[in-house]
Scaffold this motif. Structure first.
Motif, mmCIF file in Angstrom:
data_model
loop_
_atom_site.group_PDB
_atom_site.id
_atom_site.type_symbol
_atom_site.label_atom_id
_atom_site.label_comp_id
_atom_site.label_asym_id
_atom_site.label_seq_id
_atom_site.Cartn_x
_atom_site.Cartn_y
_atom_site.Cartn_z
ATOM 1 N N ASP A 153 1.505 -1.263 9.244
ATOM 2 C CA ASP A 153 1.080 0.127 9.332
ATOM 3 C C ASP A 153 -0.396 0.057 9.694
ATOM 4 O OD1 ASP A 153 0.442 2.777 9.084
ATOM 5 O OD2 ASP A 153 0.898 2.924 6.954
ATOM 6 N N GLY A 154 -0.687 -0.050 10.968
ATOM 7 C CA GLY A 154 -1.996 -0.348 11.499
ATOM 8 C C GLY A 154 -3.203 0.180 10.767
ATOM 9 N N GLU A 155 -3.363 1.469 10.694
ATOM 10 C CA GLU A 155 -4.602 2.041 10.159
ATOM 11 C C GLU A 155 -4.768 1.760 8.674
ATOM 12 O OE1 GLU A 155 -8.244 3.251 9.977
ATOM 13 O OE2 GLU A 155 -7.151 2.937 11.838
ATOM 14 N N ALA A 156 -3.712 1.880 7.892
ATOM 15 C CA ALA A 156 -3.813 1.623 6.452
ATOM 16 C C ALA A 156 -4.225 0.172 6.183
ATOM 17 C CB ALA A 156 -2.494 1.934 5.755
ATOM 18 N N ILE A 163 0.842 -1.198 0.000
ATOM 19 C CA ILE A 163 0.000 0.000 0.000
ATOM 20 C C ILE A 163 0.880 1.253 0.000
ATOM 21 C CG2 ILE A 163 -1.655 1.335 1.362
ATOM 22 C CD1 ILE A 163 -2.786 -1.430 2.308
ATOM 23 N N ARG A 164 1.862 1.276 0.879
ATOM 24 C CA ARG A 164 2.733 2.441 1.023
ATOM 25 C C ARG A 164 3.526 2.718 -0.257
ATOM 26 N NH1 ARG A 164 5.919 1.020 5.288
ATOM 27 N NH2 ARG A 164 4.165 1.432 6.626
ATOM 28 N N GLN A 165 3.907 1.672 -0.980
ATOM 29 C CA GLN A 165 4.751 1.854 -2.159
ATOM 30 C C GLN A 165 3.954 2.025 -3.452
ATOM 31 O OE1 GLN A 165 7.570 -1.357 -2.138
ATOM 32 N NE2 GLN A 165 8.469 -0.702 -0.222
ATOM 33 N N ILE A 195 13.097 -15.707 -3.328
ATOM 34 C CA ILE A 195 12.271 -14.509 -3.301
ATOM 35 C C ILE A 195 13.232 -13.333 -3.251
ATOM 36 C CG2 ILE A 195 10.554 -13.179 -2.025
ATOM 37 C CD1 ILE A 195 9.538 -15.823 -0.864
ATOM 38 N N CYS A 196 13.011 -12.392 -4.117
ATOM 39 C CA CYS A 196 13.860 -11.209 -4.183
ATOM 40 C C CYS A 196 13.011 -9.991 -3.831
ATOM 41 C CB CYS A 196 14.434 -11.082 -5.594
ATOM 42 S SG CYS A 196 15.559 -9.707 -5.797
ATOM 43 N N PHE A 197 13.371 -9.280 -2.791
ATOM 44 C CA PHE A 197 12.616 -8.108 -2.357
ATOM 45 C C PHE A 197 13.266 -6.851 -2.918
ATOM 46 C CE2 PHE A 197 11.775 -11.334 0.824
ATOM 47 C CZ PHE A 197 10.401 -11.267 0.920
ATOM 48 N N VAL A 198 12.451 -6.000 -3.513
ATOM 49 C CA VAL A 198 12.933 -4.729 -4.049
ATOM 50 C C VAL A 198 12.023 -3.606 -3.583
ATOM 51 C CG1 VAL A 198 14.072 -5.775 -6.044
ATOM 52 C CG2 VAL A 198 11.701 -5.072 -6.222
ATOM 53 N N GLU A 199 12.465 -2.353 -3.813
ATOM 54 C CA GLU A 199 11.797 -1.215 -3.200
ATOM 55 C C GLU A 199 10.508 -0.750 -3.870
ATOM 56 O OE1 GLU A 199 15.115 -0.400 -4.666
ATOM 57 O OE2 GLU A 199 15.916 -1.537 -3.016
ATOM 58 N N ASP A 200 10.419 -0.829 -5.184
ATOM 59 C CA ASP A 200 9.288 -0.191 -5.851
ATOM 60 C C ASP A 200 8.982 -0.871 -7.179
ATOM 61 O OD1 ASP A 200 11.230 0.784 -7.693
ATOM 62 O OD2 ASP A 200 11.535 2.560 -6.471
ATOM 63 N N GLN A 201 7.940 -0.401 -7.841
ATOM 64 C CA GLN A 201 7.481 -1.013 -9.085
ATOM 65 C C GLN A 201 8.559 -0.972 -10.173
ATOM 66 O OE1 GLN A 201 4.490 -2.661 -9.799
ATOM 67 N NE2 GLN A 201 5.640 -3.216 -11.610
ATOM 68 N N HIS A 202 9.268 0.126 -10.271
ATOM 69 C CA HIS A 202 10.324 0.220 -11.282
ATOM 70 C C HIS A 202 11.355 -0.888 -11.094
ATOM 71 C CE1 HIS A 202 13.332 1.738 -14.015
ATOM 72 N NE2 HIS A 202 14.201 1.736 -13.016
ATOM 73 N N ARG A 203 11.800 -1.096 -9.858
ATOM 74 C CA ARG A 203 12.793 -2.126 -9.562
ATOM 75 C C ARG A 203 12.232 -3.517 -9.829
ATOM 76 N NH1 ARG A 203 17.477 -1.156 -10.437
ATOM 77 N NH2 ARG A 203 18.754 -0.078 -8.973
ATOM 78 N N VAL A 204 10.940 -3.730 -9.554
ATOM 79 C CA VAL A 204 10.306 -5.019 -9.875
ATOM 80 C C VAL A 204 10.457 -5.294 -11.359
ATOM 81 C CG1 VAL A 204 8.088 -6.231 -10.043
ATOM 82 C CG2 VAL A 204 8.664 -4.982 -7.956
ATOM 83 N N ASP A 205 10.147 -4.302 -12.176
ATOM 84 C CA ASP A 205 10.240 -4.463 -13.625
ATOM 85 C C ASP A 205 11.668 -4.759 -14.071
ATOM 86 O OD1 ASP A 205 7.523 -3.949 -13.754
ATOM 87 O OD2 ASP A 205 7.784 -1.828 -14.290
#
Length: 147
Positions: A64-67, A35-37, A124-134
């Motif tokens: 992130d509780g409320e979100a 959600i945050r990213q 599993i490879c964790f990355v920061e954002d959509q651009h890095r996923v691509d």
């Protein structure tokens, strides 16, 4: 298993490779980070195509509780919160490792791990954002790694 953007791509893209009509369970790992990213729209797009009768599981190590609660109110029926103790142990059958590398060496590290580690049949490879996923998705395909 897939990132929100990848699931959107394979269900809505030019070559729809995945149908969602028989999906029974959806697990969204690190839902607060998604959600945050900026993956909320992709998540909602995918969930909208899944049957309403599906089971939906959200997980997060740093919720992130409320979100997350707000997102759960929209998408879940009678959600339950499960907390796991911080000192919980992994089963002995699960092996894991991580490698700290400089940003410009990450893709090379993924390739080395997949081709040199004898137990690296999947990863599993964790990355920061959509651009890095691509970027990672394209590079792993170039390396001959199914992703």
């Amino acid at each position: 298993v897939g990132t929100p953007g990848r699931l959107k791509e394979v269900t809505l893209g030019r070559k729809s490779l995945l149908t969602t009509s028989s999906v029974r369970t959806v697990v969204v790992d690190e839902v607060d980070q998604c959600i945050r990213q900026g993956f909320r729209d992709d998540l909602e797009s995918f969930l909208n195509r899944c049957p309403r009768s599906r089971q939906l599981v959200f997980s997060s190590a740093t919720s992130d509780g409320e979100a997350v609660r707000e997102f759960a109110r929209v998408w879940m029926r009678a959600p339950s919160l499960v907390r796991i103790q911080r000192d919980a142990r992994l089963p002995a059958s699960i092996e894991h490792f991580y490698t700290v590398v400089k940003r410009n060496q990450r893709l090379d590290a993924v390739r080395r791990a997949m081709f040199t580690e004898p137990v690296a049949q999947s990863a599993i490879c964790f990355v920061e954002d959509q651009h890095r996923v691509d970027v990672v998705w394209e590079k792993t395909r170039e390396f001959g790694i199914a992703s």
